[in-house]
Write a protein that holds these residues in place. Sequence first.
Motif, PDB file in Angstrom:
ATOM      1  N   TYR A   1       0.851  -1.196   0.000  1.00  0.00           N
ATOM      2  CA  TYR A   1       0.000   0.000   0.000  1.00  0.00           C
ATOM      3  C   TYR A   1       0.883   1.241   0.000  1.00  0.00           C
ATOM      4  CZ  TYR A   1      -3.780  -3.025   1.774  1.00  0.00           C
ATOM      5  OH  TYR A   1      -4.719  -4.008   1.947  1.00  0.00           O
ATOM      6  N   ARG A   2       0.301   2.362  -0.420  1.00  0.00           N
ATOM      7  CA  ARG A   2       0.957   3.657  -0.200  1.00  0.00           C
ATOM      8  C   ARG A   2       0.754   4.004   1.267  1.00  0.00           C
ATOM      9  NH1 ARG A   2      -2.323   5.018  -4.784  1.00  0.00           N
ATOM     10  NH2 ARG A   2      -3.714   5.888  -3.241  1.00  0.00           N
ATOM     11  N   HIS A   3       1.750   4.575   1.888  1.00  0.00           N
ATOM     12  CA  HIS A   3       1.652   4.965   3.291  1.00  0.00           C
ATOM     13  C   HIS A   3       1.641   6.485   3.400  1.00  0.00           C
ATOM     14  CE1 HIS A   3       3.660   0.935   4.618  1.00  0.00           C
ATOM     15  NE2 HIS A   3       2.469   0.774   4.087  1.00  0.00           N
TER      16      HIS A   3
ATOM     17  N   PRO B   1     -13.316   4.716  -3.340  1.00  0.00           N
ATOM     18  CA  PRO B   1     -12.337   4.758  -4.432  1.00  0.00           C
ATOM     19  C   PRO B   1     -10.969   4.180  -4.088  1.00  0.00           C
ATOM     20  CG  PRO B   1     -12.824   6.978  -3.635  1.00  0.00           C
ATOM     21  CD  PRO B   1     -13.748   6.046  -2.922  1.00  0.00           C
ATOM     22  N   GLU B   2     -10.717   3.934  -2.814  1.00  0.00           N
ATOM     23  CA  GLU B   2      -9.459   3.356  -2.366  1.00  0.00           C
ATOM     24  C   GLU B   2      -9.744   2.132  -1.509  1.00  0.00           C
ATOM     25  OE1 GLU B   2      -5.941   4.893  -2.466  1.00  0.00           O
ATOM     26  OE2 GLU B   2      -6.911   5.648  -4.263  1.00  0.00           O
ATOM     27  N   ARG B   3      -8.694   1.382  -1.213  1.00  0.00           N
ATOM     28  CA  ARG B   3      -8.750   0.288  -0.235  1.00  0.00           C
ATOM     29  C   ARG B   3      -7.745   0.619   0.846  1.00  0.00           C
ATOM     30  NH1 ARG B   3      -9.049  -3.199  -4.986  1.00  0.00           N
ATOM     31  NH2 ARG B   3     -11.104  -4.175  -4.910  1.00  0.00           N
ATOM     32  N   GLY B   4      -8.181   0.571   2.097  1.00  0.00           N
ATOM     33  CA  GLY B   4      -7.235   0.822   3.171  1.00  0.00           C
ATOM     34  C   GLY B   4      -7.876   1.450   4.386  1.00  0.00           C
TER      35      GLY B   4
ATOM     36  N   SER C   1      -3.163   2.912   1.786  1.00  0.00           N
ATOM     37  CA  SER C   1      -4.215   2.791   0.775  1.00  0.00           C
ATOM     38  C   SER C   1      -3.626   2.374  -0.563  1.00  0.00           C
ATOM     39  CB  SER C   1      -4.956   4.124   0.617  1.00  0.00           C
ATOM     40  OG  SER C   1      -4.077   5.130   0.140  1.00  0.00           O
ATOM     41  N   ARG C   2      -4.526   1.877  -1.384  1.00  0.00           N
ATOM     42  CA  ARG C   2      -4.196   1.594  -2.781  1.00  0.00           C
ATOM     43  C   ARG C   2      -5.480   1.762  -3.584  1.00  0.00           C
ATOM     44  NH1 ARG C   2      -2.491  -4.412  -1.443  1.00  0.00           N
ATOM     45  NH2 ARG C   2      -4.514  -5.317  -1.031  1.00  0.00           N
ATOM     46  N   PRO C   3      -5.362   2.010  -4.879  1.00  0.00           N
ATOM     47  CA  PRO C   3      -6.545   2.277  -5.696  1.00  0.00           C
ATOM     48  C   PRO C   3      -7.522   1.105  -5.719  1.00  0.00           C
ATOM     49  CG  PRO C   3      -4.532   2.836  -6.890  1.00  0.00           C
ATOM     50  CD  PRO C   3      -4.124   2.105  -5.648  1.00  0.00           C
ATOM     51  N   ALA C   4      -8.818   1.456  -5.727  1.00  0.00           N
ATOM     52  CA  ALA C   4      -9.858   0.435  -5.820  1.00  0.00           C
ATOM     53  C   ALA C   4     -10.775   0.672  -7.027  1.00  0.00           C
ATOM     54  CB  ALA C   4     -10.700   0.413  -4.540  1.00  0.00           C
ATOM     55  N   ARG C   5     -10.670   1.830  -7.655  1.00  0.00           N
ATOM     56  CA  ARG C   5     -11.530   2.180  -8.789  1.00  0.00           C
ATOM     57  C   ARG C   5     -10.657   2.600  -9.972  1.00  0.00           C
ATOM     58  NH1 ARG C   5     -17.014   1.646  -6.826  1.00  0.00           N
ATOM     59  NH2 ARG C   5     -17.665   3.377  -8.090  1.00  0.00           N
TER      60      ARG C   5
END
Length: 178
Positions: A32-34, A119-122, A144-148
């Motif tokens: 994930y991005r932190h 729009p994200e996961r996290g 988070s990381r992209p979900a859409r």
Amino acid sequence: MTEPRTEPAPADAPFTYREVGATRLGPLPRGYRHLFHTARIGRGRPAFEAAGTAVTTWAMHRRAGTRIRARSPRAVAGGAVEVSLGAGPLRVRAPCRVVWTAYEKDRTGFAYGTLPGHPERGEESFVVDLHEDGTVWFTVMAFSRPARWYTRLAGPLVPVLQRAYAVRLGRTLERVAA
């Protein structure tokens, strides 16, 4: 003006990520991005209490220009909340659920995690701490990381926007604590 309190997501909607609660104790998960942003927002117990109340009653988000719809007037573990930004057809809605809360003597805050449709996961946490020297600090920690499709397309712009929003929240709390 307060938003109507409506249930923004089904009570049993699953989180869209596995590492639920990682913002409470860390470490943040790989893949994930932190985001980690901390800001000194004031000094003394009155500043701490004002900032903590603003964080946990959604006032911080609202004063920073975010629309919040929540069943509870303050953050409670398990409570669903919909966060949204923008206007009209450009409004982006982000369903979440509060993962954990902290209502402690010198620490107040919560974290919410993403639900289907976000729009994200996290997960993202918002915490106010009163240090021994009397300074009051605000911390945003997230993974988070992209979900859409549109968050994947936005690529490197998303972390820049997330950091800018964290800075805006800190400045908002600085005014609240003053």
